[in-house]
Design an enzyme around this catalytic site. Structure first.
Site, PDB file in Angstrom:
ATOM      1  N   ASP A  56     -22.651 -45.054  84.490  1.00 36.35           N
ATOM      2  CA  ASP A  56     -23.539 -43.888  84.646  1.00 36.35           C
ATOM      3  C   ASP A  56     -24.364 -43.966  85.929  1.00 36.35           C
ATOM      4  O   ASP A  56     -25.473 -43.426  86.003  1.00 36.35           O
ATOM      5  CB  ASP A  56     -24.475 -43.739  83.437  1.00 36.35           C
ATOM      6  CG  ASP A  56     -23.722 -43.704  82.128  1.00 36.35           C
ATOM      7  OD1 ASP A  56     -22.793 -42.887  82.017  1.00 36.35           O
ATOM      8  OD2 ASP A  56     -24.053 -44.497  81.222  1.00 36.35           O
ATOM      9  N   GLY A  69     -19.233 -40.283  90.367  1.00 38.36           N
ATOM     10  CA  GLY A  69     -18.473 -39.058  90.582  1.00 38.36           C
ATOM     11  C   GLY A  69     -18.878 -38.322  91.841  1.00 38.36           C
ATOM     12  O   GLY A  69     -18.042 -37.739  92.534  1.00 38.36           O
ATOM     13  N   HIS A 119     -18.003 -38.616  84.187  1.00 40.49           N
ATOM     14  CA  HIS A 119     -18.453 -38.336  85.547  1.00 40.49           C
ATOM     15  C   HIS A 119     -18.885 -36.878  85.607  1.00 40.49           C
ATOM     16  O   HIS A 119     -18.167 -35.999  85.134  1.00 40.49           O
ATOM     17  CB  HIS A 119     -17.335 -38.557  86.570  1.00 40.49           C
ATOM     18  CG  HIS A 119     -16.542 -39.805  86.356  1.00 40.49           C
ATOM     19  ND1 HIS A 119     -16.921 -41.022  86.868  1.00 40.49           N
ATOM     20  CD2 HIS A 119     -15.402 -40.036  85.668  1.00 40.49           C
ATOM     21  CE1 HIS A 119     -16.036 -41.937  86.512  1.00 40.49           C
ATOM     22  NE2 HIS A 119     -15.107 -41.363  85.785  1.00 40.49           N
ATOM     23  N   THR A 136     -16.501 -52.898  77.717  1.00 40.26           N
ATOM     24  CA  THR A 136     -15.317 -52.092  77.442  1.00 40.26           C
ATOM     25  C   THR A 136     -14.110 -53.026  77.402  1.00 40.26           C
ATOM     26  O   THR A 136     -14.258 -54.245  77.505  1.00 40.26           O
ATOM     27  CB  THR A 136     -15.159 -50.969  78.484  1.00 40.26           C
ATOM     28  OG1 THR A 136     -14.169 -50.036  78.051  1.00 40.26           O
ATOM     29  CG2 THR A 136     -14.802 -51.514  79.859  1.00 40.26           C
ATOM     30  N   THR A 155     -20.103 -38.580  77.962  1.00 41.81           N
ATOM     31  CA  THR A 155     -19.035 -38.676  76.964  1.00 41.81           C
ATOM     32  C   THR A 155     -19.558 -38.550  75.546  1.00 41.81           C
ATOM     33  O   THR A 155     -18.985 -37.840  74.722  1.00 41.81           O
ATOM     34  CB  THR A 155     -18.284 -40.018  77.131  1.00 41.81           C
ATOM     35  OG1 THR A 155     -17.716 -40.062  78.441  1.00 41.81           O
ATOM     36  CG2 THR A 155     -17.175 -40.157  76.092  1.00 41.81           C
ATOM     37  N   GLY A 162     -30.601 -36.024  94.478  1.00 36.61           N
ATOM     38  CA  GLY A 162     -30.541 -34.878  93.570  1.00 36.61           C
ATOM     39  C   GLY A 162     -29.133 -34.692  93.045  1.00 36.61           C
ATOM     40  O   GLY A 162     -28.197 -35.380  93.469  1.00 36.61           O
TER      41      GLY A 162
END
EC number: 6.3.4.4
Length: 421
Positions: free
Chosen positions: A12, A16, A40, A234, A295, A411
């Protein structure tokens, strides 16, 4: 040449956005590992796009995209996500996305098993996304999984899926799962999936002379199956090694390794988090940063930036450059703390501990820096940042051993970025 974008913390971080920026000049954008557990978010032309299994490069009209061998693909989610992108105006997205025939299939069955395994753990839950990623990778490692290429072969999915279901039923008893429905759907996917499936070796060979290949990392180093806060991780290799393995990259072709670092720390789910702030500071970070998982929608745990963790991440991933994200979220803090060392039983630790229970016990040593108490949102030039914001960035660079911070996120929009050349 290859550029690899990797998360340096718990995920996080905002990977992206930098991927979107870099994909504008990329000819190929790839996902190397993970599945639809990743999240993302990209804001482009005032439209918000959420990506999970698909590479963010789909937003750029000239970028070809690949879901690589190291991934696990939930086929219904693949098509659902693709349809959502087309509905938002990316009309040719389905012409620019391909899947390695060696990637694993993540079934609905895996999601059911994921929930059962978490329930058994009770108070020691890993805090998975519940998407079935762990059970899918387990089946891969046990050599009983199904590859994407096998979906195209008549009868293969049905026989293997029935065997998987029978095995899990022996383990857990009756399952809340409709085997016949999933078998039926994969009969349909056999034709529907065919245009997207490629031999990755041949595909990458075809693009071997591509001037710009971009690899989009999912999750982050501290969630890596080997190097993360095990077992609260994970099930894939989320670092540099996973990118090379999952896409069969030539290491000598790698030009840049971008480590993405959020200006503070967040974590979703269970597991150690030394700098977590279960107080007004954490609530303020959560509120200002709108820290909810893409997610799962779960509230992210929040805390101060942890340079012990980031240095450890750098030692494994060998970043050549840093993208610092969400600097503007710190605009309203009088002072900002940064973790620079851990102590245990009064002794300074020389490295990042491997054991989760040790991480839970460490005493964090902080450096306190003055805040800037002014608006940085939307800043696009280094000289537009307040002096204390510049000093914060430079402090992080020094703590990272001099790895340059080239990009600074200010931003959510695509153009809310400072590039230091």
């Amino acid at each position: 040449m290859v550029t690899i974008v990797l998360g340096a913390q718990f995920g996080d971080e905002g990977k992206g956005k930098i991927t979107d920026l870099l994909s504008q000049s990329a000819t190929l954008c790839c996902r190397a590992a993970g599945g639809h557990n990743a999240g993302h978010t990209i804001v482009h032309d005032d439209i918000t796009y959420d990506f999970h299994i698909l590479p963010s490069g789909l937003i750029s009209p000239d970028c070809i995209n690949l879901v690589g061998t190291g991934t696990v693909v939930h086929v219904p989610s693949f098509f659902k996500e693709l349809d959502a992108l087309k509905a938002k105006g990316l009309k040719d997205a389905d012409k620019r996305i391909f899947i390695s025939d060696r990637a694993q299939v993540c079934f609905d069955l895996h999601s059911v098993v994921d929930g059962l395994e978490e329930a058994i753990l009770a108070g020691k839950k890993v805090g998975t996304t519940g998407k079935g990623i762990g059970p899918c990778y387990s089946d891969k490692a046990s050599r009983r999984g199904v590859r994407i290429g096998e979906v195209l072969e008549k009868g293969v999915v049905e026989s293997k899926l029935r065997a998987l279901e029978a095995g899990y039923r022996r383990q857990f008893g009756e399952l809340k799962y409709d085997l016949e429905d999933e078998v039926k759907r994969f009969h349909e996917y056999r034709t529907k999936l065919q245009p997207y499936v490629v031999d990755q070796m041949a595909f990458m060979h075809k693009h071997r002379s591509s001037p710009s290949v971009l690899v989009e990392g999912a999750n982050a180093l501290l969630l890596d199956i080997d190097h993360g806060t095990y077992p609260y991780v994970t099930s894939s290799c989320t670092g540099l090694g996973g990118a090379i393995q999952g896409l069969t990259l030539n290491p000598t072709s790698i030009k840049s390794i971008v480590g993405v670092v959020k200006a503070y720390s967040t974590r979703v789910g269970s597991g150690p988090f030394p700098t977590e702030q279960n107080n007004a500071v954490g609530e303020k970070l959560q509120r200002a940063g709108r820290e909810f998982g893409v997610t799962t929608g779960r509230r992210r745990r929040c805390g101060w930036l942890d340079m012990v963790m980031c240095r450890y991440s750098n030692a494994i991933n060998h970043y050549t450059v840093i993208n610092l994200t969400k600097l503007d979220i710190l605009d309203d803090f009088d002072e900002i703390k940064v973790a620079v060392a851990y102590q245990l039983d009064g002794k300074l630790l020389e490295s990042f501990p491997a054991q989760a229970d040790v991480l839970d016990k460490v005493e964090v040593k902080y450096v306190t820096l003055p805040g800037w108490k002014s608006n940085t949102m939307g800043a696009t030039k280094w000289e537009h940042l307040p002096t204390n914001a510049q000093r914060y960035v430079e402090f992080i660079e020094r703590e990272m051993g001099g790895v340059p911070i080239r990009w600074i996120g200010t931003g959510p929009a695509r153009n809310h970025m400072i590039e230091r050349i």
